[in-house]
Design an enzyme around this catalytic site. Structure first.
Site, short mmCIF file in Angstrom:
data_model
loop_
_atom_site.label_atom_id
_atom_site.label_comp_id
_atom_site.label_asym_id
_atom_site.label_seq_id
_atom_site.Cartn_x
_atom_site.Cartn_y
_atom_site.Cartn_z
N LYS A 158 0.81 -1.23 0.00
CA LYS A 158 0.00 0.00 0.00
C LYS A 158 0.84 1.27 0.00
CE LYS A 158 -3.94 -2.18 2.31
NZ LYS A 158 -4.95 -2.08 3.39
N LYS A 182 -14.63 -2.22 2.11
CA LYS A 182 -13.37 -2.50 1.42
C LYS A 182 -12.26 -1.61 2.00
CE LYS A 182 -15.10 -5.42 -1.64
NZ LYS A 182 -16.23 -5.85 -0.82
N ASP A 183 -11.02 -2.02 1.74
CA ASP A 183 -9.87 -1.27 2.24
C ASP A 183 -9.93 0.18 1.78
OD1 ASP A 183 -8.98 -4.22 1.73
OD2 ASP A 183 -7.58 -3.46 3.22
N ARG A 184 -9.49 1.08 2.66
CA ARG A 184 -9.45 2.50 2.30
C ARG A 184 -8.24 2.81 1.43
NH1 ARG A 184 -9.15 7.89 6.26
NH2 ARG A 184 -8.95 9.36 4.54
#
Length: 415
Positions: free
Chosen positions: A24, A82-84
């Site tokens: 990320k 969902k993932d930020r």
């Protein structure tokens, strides 16, 4: 305590050194694509859109869409958060009458594309998620080391199915502790921890520390930033009612249940870690509860107990990938294991000083029946490769409720 320190108590299944690296660094390094249940496309009362978001929290973007469309955020359905810090694709439903308004919405780093008419999408209305993930800052030997780790884990039956750090908090790792206090009926202490714990690196930490020291609700309402809306809801309701129990019950249902779910997840992770140390994960024992598997997807509501009579039959089903050994997501109606696995479950509860009845004695919206959860992850369609000057790239599919970060944890050994 951050999540790395917290996760150090949970054993890895792979014994080989990890590849390290970072995820990320860019949102594009973590791409998530939802695979929905086909049933969401049945009906005409709702318009189904494919939502692409970048660096957006799911609930935040849902509320922004609702605001611009002039509808309640409760009228927008979605299957899961969902993932930020990622690029994610997921399906949302809106009332059919709001279709044109939603189509005209323009939000930075958000795309909305009408797909079909269908039904209201509820939490859990998905098969799973496809991932494309890049791990940066790795050495050139990362490919060979990844190959060794994956070979080892395949021999052991898969990756350990830990709940990921997102379940507990990345920097404020307190959700599970709040959940335990709620189970014990300590609503005042749960509120103090939720409102007052600060790790020293987040906006609003000074206000949190002040509340921890003074428990002054009026001062907290003046000092807590507006974006801490759930904390402020708790404070407002307490000021109005004088009851921390009523204050917790005033929170939106998904937020209210986060804490109990986090504690259930913590207990499951403890069980899984102990089982890695003491018992096999991919070999059913008498007393185990196994879940049925079809096409690589576990059906957690279809379980049966391993007995002396069916032991060999179940072992063969596990070898063929038609069943998986499960662990406990403790709750008042959860199917308990027996034998040695059952003794381990009891040890986990006794060590925490918790009984299953505690999950039933919670206020009704928080009460948790519990269920079984498979101990191993077998990513479907797992491929990987090394990209010079970029890092390792992975692609795979996971069933709903399974964390990609738990797959990466075994490969990276970063926490």
């Amino acid at each position: 305590m951050d999540y790395r320190e917290f996760f150090s108590q949970f054993r890895h299944l792979s014994e080989k050194p990890g590849i390290g690296g970072k995820i990320k660094i860019l949102p594009e390094d973590f791409v998530v694509i939802e695979d929905p249940l086909p049933q969401i496309f049945e009906g005409r009362k709702h318009a189904i859109f494919l939502l692409k978001k970048r660096n957006w929290d799911t609930m935040a973007v849902i509320k922004e869409i609702a605001k611009r469309a002039g509808i309640s955020h409760r009228d927008i359905g979605f299957a899961g958060t969902k993932d930020r810090h990622a690029v994610t694709y997921q399906y949302i439903s809106v009332p059919a009458g709001a279709k044109e308004k939603v189509e005209s919405i323009q939000i930075r780093d958000v795309e909305l594309r009408f797909v079909s008419y269908g039904r209201f999408i509820k939490l859990g209305h998905l098969l799973g998620n496809r991932f494309r993930i890049i791990i940066r800052d790795v050495e050139g030997s990362a490919f060979d080391r990844t190959k060794e780790i994956i070979r080892e884990l395949r021999e052991k039956g898969g990756f350990p199915n830990y709940f990921g750090y997102q379940r507990f908090g990345e920097r404020r790792v307190v959700n599970h502790l709040i959940g335990k206090l709620l189970l014990q009926g300590e609503f005042d202490e749960a509120a103090r921890l939720f409102l007052g714990y600060a790790d020293g690196s987040m906006e609003g930490d000074e206000a949190r520390r002040n509340f921890w020291e003074t428990e002054d609700v009026d001062r907290a309402l003046e000092e807590f930033p507006r974006f801490l809306r759930y904390e402020r809801t708790l404070l407002y309701t307490y000021k109005k009612t004088g009851s921390w129990k009523k204050a917790f019950l005033s929170l939106p249902l998904p937020i209210m249940r986060i804490f109990i779910h986090a504690y259930q997840s913590y207990l499951f992770n403890l069980y899984l870690s102990r089982r890695i140390e003491e018992l096999p994960l991919n070999e059913p024992l008498v007393g185990d509860i196994v879940v049925q598997v079809k096409g690589g997807i576990p059906y957690r509501d279809r379980t049966y107990r391993v007995t002396e009579t069916n032991l060999n039959f179940v072992r063969e089903k596990v070898k063929r990938g038609e069943a998986m050994v499960s662990g406990p997501l403790f709750g008042f109606a959860m199917r308990r294991a027996k034998g040695i696995p059952g003794e381990l479950e009891e040890e986990i509860l006794e060590g925490e000083g918790i009984t299953l009845d505690a999950f039933k004695k919670l206020p009704k919206p928080m009460a948790e029946p519990g269920r079984r959860r498979e101990l191993l992850i077998r990513p479907i369609g797992l491929t990987y490769g090394y990209l010079p000057e970029t890092g390792m790239c992975f692609r795979f599919f996971l069933p709903k409720g399974v964390y990609a970060t738990s797959v990466l944890r075994e490969i990276m050994k970063d926490h």
